[in-house]
Scaffold this active site. Sequence first.
Site, short mmCIF file in Angstrom:
data_model
loop_
_atom_site.label_atom_id
_atom_site.label_comp_id
_atom_site.label_asym_id
_atom_site.label_seq_id
_atom_site.Cartn_x
_atom_site.Cartn_y
_atom_site.Cartn_z
N GLU A 176 0.81 -1.21 0.00
CA GLU A 176 0.00 0.00 0.00
C GLU A 176 0.85 1.27 0.00
O GLU A 176 0.39 2.34 0.40
CB GLU A 176 -0.94 -0.01 1.20
CG GLU A 176 -1.91 -1.18 1.21
CD GLU A 176 -2.79 -1.19 2.43
OE1 GLU A 176 -3.65 -0.31 2.54
OE2 GLU A 176 -2.62 -2.07 3.29
N SER A 208 -6.67 -2.25 1.56
CA SER A 208 -6.93 -1.55 0.30
C SER A 208 -7.41 -2.48 -0.81
O SER A 208 -7.12 -2.26 -1.98
CB SER A 208 -5.69 -0.77 -0.16
OG SER A 208 -5.40 0.27 0.75
N TYR A 252 -9.47 4.45 -5.05
CA TYR A 252 -8.38 5.40 -5.18
C TYR A 252 -8.25 6.08 -6.55
O TYR A 252 -7.48 7.02 -6.69
CB TYR A 252 -7.05 4.70 -4.85
CG TYR A 252 -7.03 4.12 -3.47
CD1 TYR A 252 -7.11 4.94 -2.36
CD2 TYR A 252 -6.97 2.75 -3.28
CE1 TYR A 252 -7.11 4.41 -1.08
CE2 TYR A 252 -6.97 2.21 -2.00
CZ TYR A 252 -7.03 3.04 -0.91
OH TYR A 252 -7.04 2.52 0.35
N ARG A 307 -11.11 3.27 11.45
CA ARG A 307 -12.29 3.15 10.60
C ARG A 307 -12.75 1.69 10.61
O ARG A 307 -11.93 0.78 10.48
CB ARG A 307 -11.95 3.58 9.18
CG ARG A 307 -13.15 4.02 8.34
CD ARG A 307 -12.77 4.23 6.89
NE ARG A 307 -12.61 2.95 6.22
CZ ARG A 307 -11.55 2.62 5.48
NH1 ARG A 307 -10.56 3.47 5.31
NH2 ARG A 307 -11.50 1.44 4.91
N ASP A 339 -15.22 -1.14 8.82
CA ASP A 339 -15.95 -1.45 7.59
C ASP A 339 -17.03 -2.49 7.89
O ASP A 339 -16.75 -3.51 8.53
CB ASP A 339 -15.01 -1.95 6.51
CG ASP A 339 -14.01 -0.88 6.07
OD1 ASP A 339 -14.29 0.31 6.29
OD2 ASP A 339 -12.96 -1.25 5.50
N GLU A 368 -13.79 -5.45 8.89
CA GLU A 368 -12.43 -5.21 9.38
C GLU A 368 -12.33 -3.82 10.00
O GLU A 368 -13.21 -2.98 9.82
CB GLU A 368 -11.42 -5.34 8.26
CG GLU A 368 -11.59 -4.34 7.13
CD GLU A 368 -10.53 -4.53 6.04
OE1 GLU A 368 -9.44 -3.95 6.19
OE2 GLU A 368 -10.81 -5.24 5.05
N ASN A 396 -9.54 -0.60 10.29
CA ASN A 396 -8.32 0.03 9.77
C ASN A 396 -7.78 0.99 10.82
O ASN A 396 -8.49 1.91 11.24
CB ASN A 396 -8.62 0.80 8.48
CG ASN A 396 -9.14 -0.11 7.39
OD1 ASN A 396 -8.37 -0.70 6.64
ND2 ASN A 396 -10.46 -0.26 7.30
N GLY A 452 -6.73 5.69 5.21
CA GLY A 452 -6.27 6.62 4.18
C GLY A 452 -6.71 8.04 4.47
O GLY A 452 -7.77 8.29 5.03
#
Length: 314
Positions: free
Chosen positions: A23, A153, A219, A257, A259, A272, A274, A278
């Site tokens: 990443e 990602s 992205y 974060r 998900d 998951e 994070n 990002g």
Amino acid sequence: MSRISDPREFGRVAVLLGGSSSEREVSLDSGAGVLAALQRRGVEAFAIDGVPALVDAIRDGGVDRVFNILHGTRGGGEDGVLQGLLDALGVPYTGTGVLGAALSMDKIRSKQVWQALGLPTPDYRVLHPGDDVAAAAASLGLPVIVKPAREGSSVGVSRVHAPDDLEQAVALAARYDGQLLMERMIEGDEFTVAILDGVALPSIRIVPAGTWYDYHAKYVADDTQYLCPGSDGEEEQRLRALALDAFNALDVTGWGRVDVMRDRQGGFWLLEVNTAPGMTSHSLVPKAAAAVGIGYDELCWRVLEGSLDRGGRA
């Protein structure tokens, strides 16, 4: 509300970006945004690319604290290795500590913790070399997701709807180190919930133009829709509470974060966490923060303030 107003209290801040994980490019983009934001607020911030360069700078006495915006594992800053290093050196840093980072980076261990606590997460199988993947898929029921257990990602992730596609999906995931994970695919809506200073921000419902929210949609594409808040009323409160429970269950602190998927019957399923999300122009935490009046520069400041909770000095 910010806790401090004088940027000099932060000292010399290394914005740790890039690194050597899969990443890297996303981290470079995120780090450039963070660096510019901190400098606009008067912080003595500078970029450092990767952990070895950071260690050299710490040895030279040039770092008072670290804003970690590395992504991923094996040279990324989300697997607990960096956190343990900085704890040992007594250098404060942003984000979670060793345990929260390590558990969150490993999707298998995350799911094991959540299942032990009765939190909803899709059924799964761990894939070992030589396993009968067709049998694993049959036990879960197609469609399934096949992915590396310790990447982010959407790297190495495949959606499998037919048995003939299993071999290719496993081969893609096996390009990356660590265990492989096969997970029952939840068909429905994708959400993410940002956590900042122990508070769940408004959810975001992600609506990609394509069939799913892959690397390109995250992205590159400009046609992905982000609806914030992603829900309303009791359902929104239930979603935020679940995300915060999942975050705390993995001992994650600071910011991050979560998900989540919502199935066609309205049930939520944890995917998951994070721990260094990002911070690019397409990223989700800045979008959620903006919904409650926290601009990008203020968000970076608030995340950096979290490093003040960690004792130690360079």
